[in-house]
Enzyme design. Structure first.
Site, mmCIF file in Angstrom:
data_model
loop_
_atom_site.group_PDB
_atom_site.id
_atom_site.type_symbol
_atom_site.label_atom_id
_atom_site.label_comp_id
_atom_site.label_asym_id
_atom_site.label_seq_id
_atom_site.Cartn_x
_atom_site.Cartn_y
_atom_site.Cartn_z
ATOM 1 N N THR A 201 -4.604 -2.983 7.599
ATOM 2 C CA THR A 201 -3.620 -3.704 6.808
ATOM 3 C C THR A 201 -3.315 -5.125 7.304
ATOM 4 O O THR A 201 -3.460 -5.417 8.480
ATOM 5 C CB THR A 201 -2.324 -2.873 6.849
ATOM 6 O OG1 THR A 201 -2.631 -1.544 6.445
ATOM 7 C CG2 THR A 201 -1.259 -3.427 5.956
ATOM 8 N N GLY A 231 -1.791 5.225 1.536
ATOM 9 C CA GLY A 231 -1.272 5.235 2.891
ATOM 10 C C GLY A 231 0.149 4.719 2.946
ATOM 11 O O GLY A 231 0.898 4.753 1.975
ATOM 12 N N GLY A 253 -1.603 0.286 10.845
ATOM 13 C CA GLY A 253 -2.090 1.379 11.665
ATOM 14 C C GLY A 253 -2.463 2.585 10.838
ATOM 15 O O GLY A 253 -2.765 2.468 9.652
ATOM 16 N N GLY A 255 -2.010 5.241 8.470
ATOM 17 C CA GLY A 255 -1.008 5.361 7.423
ATOM 18 C C GLY A 255 -0.253 6.661 7.403
ATOM 19 O O GLY A 255 0.977 6.685 7.237
#
Length: 342
Positions: A201, A231, A253, A255
């Site tokens: 992300t 996520g 990170g 999810g």
């Protein structure tokens, strides 16, 4: 940012009754808020061949976002601008660099939130949209709901004249290679997350001259994810949260782990208890590791302009600008800085 300050005056004698009356005097103070923006490009095991391009990408995004603030723009506009820059950069897993799902397709998620009134727009499993964060803001401002997903979201995008692009424009050679690697070795999501075969992300948080905070997060998800998998990114309180009362957070990170602990809101809860942004972030990330064995990272800015970038993965590309000083890093404990002129 306007803050009410209450002063307790001495007991005063009234003219008619002689009774003691406690008077409360309310004064208005204006806090001297310096605009701040912080961005991240994902917490994961960033390989050496992407290290410099990752740092360059977040530095550029932070400068572009800060230029909005420096010119009197609001926090929402600034985080949208910064995240769009990351979505346009194929180095990152968002927009033009998104990874592929189990069927080799692209499904995108994004969220944006305004700390002034908790207004929020989120989209998930959307296709053929190069800048999901822009669409998320459209949902926030134009839709009668806070979150849209899948075919319904894409249909609304068409009614809002959001430009659609062919999938091929969003897919990179690296994304294809990662997808083929997964197909060949059938690696688990956890193995991919801790290897050099996965992206993650992007996000931004900001506070403007008026003391308003905002956040935005955008992602293409996890390589070879199930079709329809969503996520943490677009989930309010997990992938992002913003409230002028406390501050703003954008997370990155694994999810499923982030959703289980509602990581973004957990950070702000810690700050509400009086913890500094760094302590609040560290305690929240430690809790996620200990509770669900999940790793990740986050950026946060407080209502007074304090900020931090923290992570428990091997690396996370991040950058911030405050007082025309650009700070950035990639490795644990790494903080580089330079003066910028806008």
């Amino acid at each position: 940012m306007l803050v009410l300050k209450t002063l307790e005056a001495p007991f005063l004698q009234t003219q008619n009754t002689g009774a003691c009356v406690e008077h409360t005097i309310v004064q208005i103070q204006k806090m001297d808020i310096k605009p701040v923006i912080v961005v991240h490009g994902g917490a994961w095991a960033i390989p050496d061949d992407l290290a410099e391009s990752s740092k360059d990408g977040v530095r550029y995004a932070a400068k572009r976002g800060f230029s909005v603030l420096a010119n009197g723009g609001g926090a929402v506009q600034a985080v949208e601008c910064a995240v769009q820059m990351l979505e346009n950069n194929p180095v990152f897993d968002a927009g033009h660099g998104a990874v592929l799902n189990a069927e080799g397709d692209v499904e995108l998620d994004a969220i944006i939130m305004d700390g002034r009134n908790l207004a929020v727009g989120a989209v998930s499993c959307i296709k053929n949209i190069a800048n999901p964060v822009m669409f998320a803001r459209t949902v926030m401002e134009k839709a009668s709901c806070s979150m849209l997903t899948g075919a319904g979201a894409n249909k609304f995008a068409e009614t809002m004249n959001i430009k659609l692009v062919p999938k091929e424009e969003l897919v990179t050679e690296l994304a294809i290679k990662e997808w083929e690697q997964y197909q060949k070795y059938k690696q688990s999501v956890t193995c991919l997350f801790n290897s050099e075969q996965m992206h993650d992300t992007v996000g931004a948080v900001a506070i403007d001259n008026e003391g308003n905070v905002a956040c935005a997060t955008s992602t293409g998800g996890i390589t070879n994810k199930m079709v329809g998998r969503v996520g943490d990114c677009p989930i309010i309180g997990s992938g992002a949260y913003a409230d002028n009362f406390t501050g703003a957070v954008s997370t990155t990170g694994h999810g499923e782990s982030i959703m289980k602990v509602t990581l973004a809101r957990l950070v702000l809860f810690n700050m509400e208890k009086g913890e500094t942004p760094q302590d609040a972030a560290d305690h929240a990330l430690d809790y996620m590791v200990n509770k669900v064995n999940g790793r990740g990272g986050l950026i946060t800015v407080s209502k007074t302009g304090e900020w931090t970038a923290r992570f428990t993965t091997k690396r996370m590309a991040w950058a911030s600008v405050k007082n025309n000083v650009l700070m950035y890093g990639l490795n644990p404990g790494e903080i580089l800085n330079e003066v910028i002129h806008l």
